[in-house]
Structures are given as C-alpha cells and as structure tokens.
Design a protein around this motif. Structure first.
Motif, PDB file in Angstrom:
ATOM      1  N   ILE A   1       0.845  -1.195   0.000  1.00 31.30           N
ATOM      2  CA  ILE A   1       0.000   0.000   0.000  1.00 31.30           C
ATOM      3  C   ILE A   1       0.881   1.247   0.000  1.00 31.30           C
ATOM      4  CG2 ILE A   1      -1.733   1.309   1.289  1.00 31.30           C
ATOM      5  CD1 ILE A   1      -2.554  -1.429   2.575  1.00 31.30           C
ATOM      6  N   ALA A   2       0.692   2.099  -0.994  1.00 32.19           N
ATOM      7  CA  ALA A   2       1.387   3.388  -1.022  1.00 32.19           C
ATOM      8  C   ALA A   2       0.619   4.373  -0.150  1.00 32.19           C
ATOM      9  CB  ALA A   2       1.487   3.912  -2.447  1.00 32.19           C
ATOM     10  N   LYS A   3       1.331   5.036   0.742  1.00 36.73           N
ATOM     11  CA  LYS A   3       0.694   6.044   1.588  1.00 36.73           C
ATOM     12  C   LYS A   3       0.268   7.240   0.740  1.00 36.73           C
ATOM     13  CE  LYS A   3       3.691   4.772   5.453  1.00 36.73           C
ATOM     14  NZ  LYS A   3       4.838   5.202   6.276  1.00 36.73           N
TER      15      LYS A   3
ATOM     16  N   ASP B   1       5.972  11.230  -2.068  1.00 40.53           N
ATOM     17  CA  ASP B   1       7.252  10.516  -2.045  1.00 40.53           C
ATOM     18  C   ASP B   1       7.073   9.003  -1.990  1.00 40.53           C
ATOM     19  OD1 ASP B   1       8.550  12.911  -2.178  1.00 40.53           O
ATOM     20  OD2 ASP B   1       9.059  13.015  -0.048  1.00 40.53           O
ATOM     21  N   ASP B   2       6.177   8.526  -1.127  1.00 37.77           N
ATOM     22  CA  ASP B   2       5.996   7.076  -1.000  1.00 37.77           C
ATOM     23  C   ASP B   2       5.399   6.495  -2.279  1.00 37.77           C
ATOM     24  OD1 ASP B   2       6.222   4.677   0.605  1.00 37.77           O
ATOM     25  OD2 ASP B   2       4.034   4.668   0.707  1.00 37.77           O
ATOM     26  N   THR B   3       4.448   7.219  -2.861  1.00 35.78           N
ATOM     27  CA  THR B   3       3.844   6.752  -4.113  1.00 35.78           C
ATOM     28  C   THR B   3       4.884   6.717  -5.228  1.00 35.78           C
ATOM     29  OG1 THR B   3       1.740   7.744  -3.420  1.00 35.78           O
ATOM     30  CG2 THR B   3       1.935   7.118  -5.725  1.00 35.78           C
TER      31      THR B   3
ATOM     32  N   LYS C   1       7.351   3.722  -4.810  1.00 34.85           N
ATOM     33  CA  LYS C   1       6.792   2.422  -5.194  1.00 34.85           C
ATOM     34  C   LYS C   1       6.585   2.328  -6.707  1.00 34.85           C
ATOM     35  CE  LYS C   1       4.608   0.754  -0.953  1.00 34.85           C
ATOM     36  NZ  LYS C   1       5.368   1.549   0.008  1.00 34.85           N
ATOM     37  N   VAL C   2       6.138   3.422  -7.317  1.00 39.14           N
ATOM     38  CA  VAL C   2       5.913   3.427  -8.767  1.00 39.14           C
ATOM     39  C   VAL C   2       7.223   3.209  -9.516  1.00 39.14           C
ATOM     40  CG1 VAL C   2       5.346   4.944 -10.722  1.00 39.14           C
ATOM     41  CG2 VAL C   2       3.770   4.758  -8.793  1.00 39.14           C
ATOM     42  N   THR C   3       8.278   3.923  -9.137  1.00 43.39           N
ATOM     43  CA  THR C   3       9.550   3.793  -9.864  1.00 43.39           C
ATOM     44  C   THR C   3      10.165   2.405  -9.669  1.00 43.39           C
ATOM     45  OG1 THR C   3      10.654   4.905  -8.009  1.00 43.39           O
ATOM     46  CG2 THR C   3      10.093   6.249  -9.923  1.00 43.39           C
ATOM     47  N   LYS C   4      10.051   1.850  -8.469  1.00 47.74           N
ATOM     48  CA  LYS C   4      10.568   0.493  -8.228  1.00 47.74           C
ATOM     49  C   LYS C   4       9.806  -0.526  -9.073  1.00 47.74           C
ATOM     50  CE  LYS C   4      11.275  -2.924  -4.509  1.00 47.74           C
ATOM     51  NZ  LYS C   4      12.591  -3.386  -4.991  1.00 47.74           N
TER      52      LYS C   4
ATOM     53  N   ASP D   1      -5.404  12.658  -4.566  1.00 48.27           N
ATOM     54  CA  ASP D   1      -5.287  11.822  -5.757  1.00 48.27           C
ATOM     55  C   ASP D   1      -4.278  12.422  -6.733  1.00 48.27           C
ATOM     56  OD1 ASP D   1      -7.083  10.167  -4.605  1.00 48.27           O
ATOM     57  OD2 ASP D   1      -8.796  10.774  -5.805  1.00 48.27           O
ATOM     58  N   PHE D   2      -2.995  12.305  -6.345  1.00 49.03           N
ATOM     59  CA  PHE D   2      -1.923  12.898  -7.149  1.00 49.03           C
ATOM     60  C   PHE D   2      -1.198  11.855  -7.987  1.00 49.03           C
ATOM     61  CE2 PHE D   2      -0.660  12.623  -2.612  1.00 49.03           C
ATOM     62  CZ  PHE D   2       0.076  11.447  -2.692  1.00 49.03           C
ATOM     63  N   VAL D   3      -1.792  10.678  -8.138  1.00 43.29           N
ATOM     64  CA  VAL D   3      -1.145   9.617  -8.906  1.00 43.29           C
ATOM     65  C   VAL D   3      -0.773  10.074 -10.323  1.00 43.29           C
ATOM     66  CG1 VAL D   3      -1.534   7.367  -9.993  1.00 43.29           C
ATOM     67  CG2 VAL D   3      -2.000   7.675  -7.560  1.00 43.29           C
ATOM     68  N   PRO D   4      -1.662  10.770 -11.059  1.00 42.32           N
ATOM     69  CA  PRO D   4      -1.254  11.207 -12.405  1.00 42.32           C
ATOM     70  C   PRO D   4       0.020  12.054 -12.399  1.00 42.32           C
ATOM     71  CG  PRO D   4      -3.626  11.412 -12.159  1.00 42.32           C
ATOM     72  CD  PRO D   4      -3.088  11.076 -10.801  1.00 42.32           C
ATOM     73  N   GLU D   5       0.164  12.921 -11.405  1.00 41.78           N
ATOM     74  CA  GLU D   5       1.364  13.756 -11.296  1.00 41.78           C
ATOM     75  C   GLU D   5       2.608  12.893 -11.052  1.00 41.78           C
ATOM     76  OE1 GLU D   5       2.922  17.368  -8.398  1.00 41.78           O
ATOM     77  OE2 GLU D   5       0.784  16.859  -8.422  1.00 41.78           O
ATOM     78  N   VAL D   6       2.470  11.885 -10.185  1.00 44.45           N
ATOM     79  CA  VAL D   6       3.574  10.964  -9.903  1.00 44.45           C
ATOM     80  C   VAL D   6       3.967  10.206 -11.169  1.00 44.45           C
ATOM     81  CG1 VAL D   6       4.189   8.832  -8.690  1.00 44.45           C
ATOM     82  CG2 VAL D   6       3.075  10.693  -7.450  1.00 44.45           C
ATOM     83  N   LEU D   7       2.978   9.736 -11.903  1.00 47.43           N
ATOM     84  CA  LEU D   7       3.258   8.968 -13.115  1.00 47.43           C
ATOM     85  C   LEU D   7       4.030   9.806 -14.130  1.00 47.43           C
ATOM     86  CD1 LEU D   7      -0.133   7.062 -13.617  1.00 47.43           C
ATOM     87  CD2 LEU D   7       1.952   6.251 -12.502  1.00 47.43           C
ATOM     88  N   LYS D   8       3.635  11.058 -14.274  1.00 51.27           N
ATOM     89  CA  LYS D   8       4.343  11.937 -15.218  1.00 51.27           C
ATOM     90  C   LYS D   8       5.799  12.122 -14.797  1.00 51.27           C
ATOM     91  CE  LYS D   8       0.134  14.393 -16.550  1.00 51.27           C
ATOM     92  NZ  LYS D   8      -0.676  15.609 -16.350  1.00 51.27           N
ATOM     93  N   LYS D   9       6.033  12.313 -13.498  1.00 60.29           N
ATOM     94  CA  LYS D   9       7.408  12.481 -13.017  1.00 60.29           C
ATOM     95  C   LYS D   9       8.223  11.208 -13.246  1.00 60.29           C
ATOM     96  CE  LYS D   9      10.350  13.749  -9.177  1.00 60.29           C
ATOM     97  NZ  LYS D   9      10.527  13.854  -7.718  1.00 60.29           N
TER      98      LYS D   9
END
Length: 225
Positions: free
Chosen positions: A51-53, A57-59, A62-65, A85-93
């Motif tokens: 589970i990503a918090k 940073d935690d999301t 886990k996404v990059t790993k 719900d910042f997953v789209p932002e994380v994915l772009k980074k």
C-alpha cells in the motif's frame, strides 16, 4: 508466448491489509489481492508492492521500483478527482505519458492508462467492482496481447428474465448478473463498492450509451467472469 510481469500497487491511507482488523476510518485492501489473482489466472506473473501512503514521495518510490522490475504496473485508487489523488502527477514524473484519464464506462470512469518507452501503466479506480470490471475490459485483453494471444471475451447470448433498467444513460454501463435456468437475472448490486455482488455473479451485461431499458425476454450478451 512471452512471460509478462505485472507490478501491483494499492494506494490510500484508509487501507489496511486483510489480516489486520480495520480501525476507525480504515478499510481492508481487497484490490491488491483481487488484481493479483486476475493477473495470475491469465498466466502472467504478478508482484505486489503493498500500500502506497497518501504522500507524493511514497507513491513515487513504489511506482519507480515497480516500473524498473515489471513490464506493466497497475495502481488501484488515487486516480479520481480528490485532495490526495496525485497519482497522475507521480506517473508523469516517473516518465509515463498519460494517454487517457477517463472512460465513458460505469463503473470505472476515472480509469487511466499511460506508457513510457516499453513500459505501460494502468491506473484503476479504488472501488473494487470498478477495478475488477476495468481489468476485465481493458487490462486483460492488453496483457494477453503482450503475451502473444488474440483474446476474445467469452460471451453467451441469453434472454433477460425480467426488465433491466437504469436512470442515467450517458455512459456504457456494466452490471453483474446471475444465469438461472438459461435466463439472465440481476444480482443484488448497490454500486461500485459492492464487492459481494461479484462473488455471486456469473457474468456482466452491458447497457449501451443512451439505452435505459432491457426488456424481459430480450436476448443479451453475457460476458462470463
């Protein structure tokens, strides 16, 4: 056939793993295990990253790993419009180009899909029926294609035992059903959080966009699950 590796991440501070007793404002994480079972039932290899918090940073970690270690990653939760719900932002980074972030289907409107060179990402909604249905509709055919198979969903045409109806018609709708004595019956279903509806369903039927009624006796396609 090619062995495809899929990394699975659940998101949200409200989640706790199934072996834990949920405290106040907590719910058990079902999606991580549901998605893993769906992936493994296809013959693909699944890895669960926990589970990503609800932190960037935690999301991101886990996404990059998961991206490094798999061909495809799947996240559940964090894709609808909301405060955390910042997953789209994380994915772009992480280098993923988002190709779409919604579908005209219920359940599962905020489903997201993106790619990065030879890696792919599905962002599935947090509600369990939504994630199950969108896996069946989008992820399963995609993964089978990567494995070298031409997948066609198993469907049978059967008559409706009673009228089926719905109020809103702007999206294509999938609902779980029983097959009883050669007829299609509605299961008790209270929306995309109602995971128990899936446990008693034999398949899914769909209402096309603009259609609000399926009449008793009308032949309908049942997508077996």
């Amino acid at each position: 056939s090619k062995q495809v590796k899929v990394g699975i991440i659940s998101t949200g501070d409200e989640l706790t793993e199934p072996e834990n007793k949920p405290g106040m404002s907590k719910i058990r994480n079902s999606n991580g295990y549901q998605l893993r079972a769906q992936v493994e039932a296809m013959g693909a290899k699944a890895a669960y990253y926990g589970i990503a918090k609800d932190t960037y940073d935690d999301t991101y970690e886990k996404v990059t790993k998961a991206l490094t270690e798999n061909d495809v990653i799947m996240l559940s939760g964090g894709v609808s419009v909301g405060e955390f719900d910042f997953v789209p932002e994380v994915l772009k980074k992480a280098g993923i180009t988002i190709l779409f972030d919604s579908v005209a289907v219920t359940p599962g409107k905020p489903t997201t899909f993106g790619k990065s060179e030879n890696k792919f990402c599905f962002g599935l909604p947090g509600n369990p029926v939504s994630s199950f249905v969108q896996f069946e509709l989008l992820a399963k055919p995609f993964l089978y294609g990567m494995m070298g198979y031409d997948f066609k969903a198993p469907e049978i045409k059967l008559p409706a035992a009673k009228d089926f109806s719905r109020k809103r018609t702007e999206r294509k709708a999938f609902i779980p059903v029983h097959i009883v004595k050669g007829e299609v019956k509605r299961v008790e279903y209270h929306g995309s959080a109602h995971i128990h509806a899936l446990s008693s369903a034999d398949g899914l039927i769909s209402f096309p966009i603009g259609v609000n009624t399926i009449k008793k006796g009308e032949l309908i396609d049942v997508r077996q699950i």
